[in-house]
Design an enzyme around this catalytic site. Structure first.
Site, mmCIF file in Angstrom:
data_model
loop_
_atom_site.group_PDB
_atom_site.id
_atom_site.type_symbol
_atom_site.label_atom_id
_atom_site.label_comp_id
_atom_site.label_asym_id
_atom_site.label_seq_id
_atom_site.Cartn_x
_atom_site.Cartn_y
_atom_site.Cartn_z
ATOM 1 N N SER A 562 0.844 -1.188 0.000
ATOM 2 C CA SER A 562 0.000 0.000 0.000
ATOM 3 C C SER A 562 0.886 1.248 0.000
ATOM 4 O O SER A 562 1.658 1.448 -0.926
ATOM 5 C CB SER A 562 -0.966 -0.035 1.189
ATOM 6 O OG SER A 562 -1.991 0.912 1.025
ATOM 7 N N ASP A 647 -9.793 -3.528 -5.484
ATOM 8 C CA ASP A 647 -9.156 -2.749 -4.426
ATOM 9 C C ASP A 647 -9.821 -1.383 -4.287
ATOM 10 O O ASP A 647 -9.922 -0.631 -5.265
ATOM 11 C CB ASP A 647 -7.662 -2.579 -4.730
ATOM 12 C CG ASP A 647 -6.858 -2.135 -3.527
ATOM 13 O OD1 ASP A 647 -7.403 -1.403 -2.683
ATOM 14 O OD2 ASP A 647 -5.675 -2.517 -3.430
ATOM 15 N N HIS A 682 -8.038 -4.832 -1.515
ATOM 16 C CA HIS A 682 -6.802 -4.344 -0.908
ATOM 17 C C HIS A 682 -6.146 -5.375 0.008
ATOM 18 O O HIS A 682 -4.924 -5.470 0.063
ATOM 19 C CB HIS A 682 -7.104 -3.069 -0.120
ATOM 20 C CG HIS A 682 -5.896 -2.236 0.155
ATOM 21 N ND1 HIS A 682 -5.122 -1.691 -0.840
ATOM 22 C CD2 HIS A 682 -5.319 -1.848 1.329
ATOM 23 C CE1 HIS A 682 -4.130 -0.992 -0.296
ATOM 24 N NE2 HIS A 682 -4.229 -1.083 1.012
#
Length: 708
Positions: A562, A647, A682
């Protein structure tokens, strides 16, 4: 004899080799089409030839992502058996039939458990005694049948302990469907509310009114709080609060005293605000605790007739603890200091009990738990005795008790749950996570030290390795960091990590700026116009780890996800020669383009973290480090990049575009692989075993390269 066998197995693992190697020879890498797309602002133009990849439903986009997946499978085919071996190895360490330590809330003991072969938790309770009959609240395995993705986003039980509110996401976009269950009859009620913020549910005291947050589907930010009465239609629900500033994130819950329902609005590092409603008056209006002011952050809990406030008020960046009586909080002059601000201690959290106050503090990068006897006005700290660890206050719903439930873990100690008598100071271990396969914590060593960065900052490093691994410059090392949003990456245990340690790897967590390990200033020095410190810290730690012979300079690996994926992109632009291989998971790499597009989910809420590129000074600074914009014609390390089609945090097209551009620009023959999970978001796969396949993919990539 058994101990000797376990030891010999560890030695075998350390020297294990495995078959063929990954190779791109004979494989044709996908080449994404280039379609010129000019982006112009501040009299500056950029051409983004891969901009077209942002169409999730377009068949050409899907074909490209599938082609990349096929390419990865082909390149990694020679080690597919090894990857499967890693998966089975990691899975074998997990006790399949397991349960958490029960906690008492009201008249029931609540706990979760996993059944043999089950991917998802089963949530349960027992009334009055742990010997009572088990009631299954939610069975994740039953609910997840026929779902490619499944997640329960929190649940809340009504005050009369009869109705359960729970959220379910089956897409991985973090849009939860709020449902209700009668815990007496087992009936799922007809009430169903879509697009809610998972876990942000709060019951009123009447046992029929519940408050929830709806998410805006463009920004994916929760922005509206509604009131629902069981048995009525959701379309008739009443809007009770609308957060009109799309730079603020929202939350919703009950104070521990149960007296108030609280709506939280916050802009990380900038401002917070709470709205309160007496839970016994559900049809009333929420009232502002204290109106938001830029630069003022505060967090509250209710205690007797007072509020306790953790705040940066009065120039207290590391926070101080203050107190104010009910109905008088509107004037800051009424706020009284209980624990003053300290420049070397970050006040991270608090837990309120009838006779005790528990404070979570961070000093020199480590978490400490401070116990204050509110009657005797005496205090003490818990002692943990390891160089690198993490401790946290666990679930403590009971206000009247003198028992603190807390958790502890370290790089060598599995997650452990303790009950601590705050009066007698007796500590009882309720459970230590059981690691199967002969795990012995004495086989591993942990260290912690500080690295001096190029500007003089002292960066903490926590590392762990097998006791048989020689620290002489020959060992491969995996370096991990995050470094954003003030999130501290503490030294916690991982059973999957053993697959690296038992094969001779050193594992290092570098607590770089942008986190909050060293206090609030540590975060401030790694965001906005100081973001470059985050990347410099990581590179400087990499150099130190090789210079001090913790790592073989030809076998240094890096991993981040991330915002940590942004870190990976930035450091390989800055110092690609340092790393043999890099794993960038769901990486935020197209910083400028994303932050210029307010139609992309979550963008507006990030302006105070990265800057708003509509301001020219922010644009230029962000452009100077944005990984996608700084890809050059040069050699890059071996790269594995992962993403998820759904995501909601970092849109899949960022890593896809980055990989496409790297293919165009890089001058080496190193591996460049992109894996897109076509059914997840995600967090990757949702099941506890399915998630291990993602880890096995990353570790097999790294381990294979380490043997070359």
């Amino acid at each position: 004899m058994k101990k000797a066998l376990i030891f010999s197995l560890n030695i075998i693992a350390l020297n294990m080799t495995y078959g063929q190697k990954m190779s791109a020879d004979g494989q044709t890498a996908p080449i994404a089409a280039q379609k010129n797309h000019e982006l112009k602002i501040h009299n500056h133009s950029r051409n983004d030839p891969y901009y077209w990849l942002n169409q999730r439903e377009d068949q050409e986009v899907l074909d490209y992502l599938n082609a990349e997946n096929t390419y990865l499978d082909n390149v990694m085919a020679p080690i597919s058996d090894f990857k499967e071996q890693l998966f089975e190895e990691m899975k074998s360490r997990i006790k399949e039939q397991d349960e958490s330590v029960p906690y008492l809330d009201g008249n029931y003991y609540y706990y979760s458990k996993y059944v043999q072969g089950g991917e998802y938790p089963v949530y349960c309770r027992k009334k009055g005694s742990l010997d009572a009959k088990e009631e299954i609240i939610l069975d994740g395995n039953e609910m997840a049948k026929d779902q490619s993705y499944f997640n329960i986003g929190g649940f809340e039980v009504s005050d009369n302990e009869q109705i359960l509110a729970f959220g379910v996401d089956t897409v991985s976009r973090r849009n939860y469907v709020l449902g209700f269950k009668n815990l007496q009859t087992g009936e799922i009620l007809a009430d169903k509310i879509e697009l809610t913020e998972g876990g942000s549910y709060a019951w009123a005291a009447d046992n029929k009114t519940i408050f929830y947050i709806i998410r805006d589907q463009q920004t994916l930010l929760g922005d509206r709080v509604y009131r629902h009465v069981l048995g009525t239609k959701p379309e008739a629900d009443v809007l009770v609060y609308h957060e009109k500033d799309n730079q603020f994130y929202m939350g919703l819950g009950r104070t521990k005293s149960k007296k108030y329902i609280a709506i939280y609005s916050g802009q990380n590092g900038v401002s917070t605000e709470f709205q309160l409603l007496n839970a016994s008056e559900p049809s009333g209006s929420f009232k502002t605790f204290f109106p938001r002011e830029k630069g003022l952050e505060y967090f509250i809990d209710h205690y007797k007739d007072n509020f306790l406030i953790r705040t940066n008020y009065q120039n207290a960046p590391n926070y101080q603890l203050m107190e104010v009586s009910e109905q008088k909080q509107g004037d800051l002059k009424n706020w009284k200091t209980l624990i003053a601000h300290r420049a070397d201690v970050f006040l991270e959290g608090m837990e309120v009990f009838k006779n005790h106050l528990v404070i979570q503090e961070r000093k020199d990068g480590l978490m400490h738990i401070r116990i204050i006897d509110q009657k005797e006005k005496k205090e003490h700290y818990l002692n943990f005795g390891e160089p690198a660890y993490d401790t946290y206050v666990s679930v403590n719903p009971n206000f009247e008790t003198n028992i603190l439930r807390f958790g502890y873990t370290s790089l060598t100690t599995p997650n452990s749950t303790f009950d601590y008598n705050m009066d007698t100071r007796e500590k009882v271990l309720k459970k230590e996570q059981e690691i199967l396969g002969g795990f012995n914590k004495s086989n591993y060593k942990s260290e912690r030290f500080f690295v001096t960065a190029r500007d003089g900052a002292k960066v903490p490093v926590s590392l762990v390795y097998h006791k048989n691994t020689k620290i002489d410059g020959s060992a491969p090392l995996l370096q991990y960091a995050y470094g954003s949003y003030g999130a501290s990456m503490d030294a916690t245990f991982s059973s999957t990590r053993l697959s690296l340690l038992d094969r001779g790897f050193v594992y290092a967590i570098t607590h770089i700026r942008g986190g909050q390990e060293m206090g609030r200033q540590w975060y401030e020095d790694g965001k906005m116009f100081k973001k470059i410190n985050t990347f410099n810290d990581f590179v400087d730690c990499s150099r130190y780890l090789t210079e001090k012979k913790y790592a073989n300079p030809k076998k240094l690996f890096a991993m981040g996800g991330s915002a940590g994926g942004l870190l990976m992109g930035a450091v390989i632009n800055q110092a690609p020669e340092l790393y043999e291989g890099v794993v960038a998971a769901v990486p935020f790499v197209d910083v400028v383009t994303t932050m210029l597009d307010e139609s992309i989910p979550l963008t507006t809420g990030e302006f105070e973290e990265w800057g708003n590129p509509k301001n020219e000074d922010s644009y230029k600074y962000m452009l100077s480090y944005s990984p996608y914009d700084n890809v050059e014609h040069k050699k890059y390390p071996n790269l594995l990049v992962t993403t998820g089609l759904h995501d909601s945090q970092v849109q899949y097209w960022e890593p896809a575009k980055w990989v496409a551009k790297l293919r165009q620009y890089k001058t080496d023959k190193n591996l460049l692989l992109l894996h897109t999970n076509m059914t997840a978001g995600h967090g990757g796969a949702s099941g506890r075993f399915s998630a291990l396949k993602d880890t096995a993919l990353m570790y097999s990539f790294i381990l294979d390269l380490s043997t070359k």
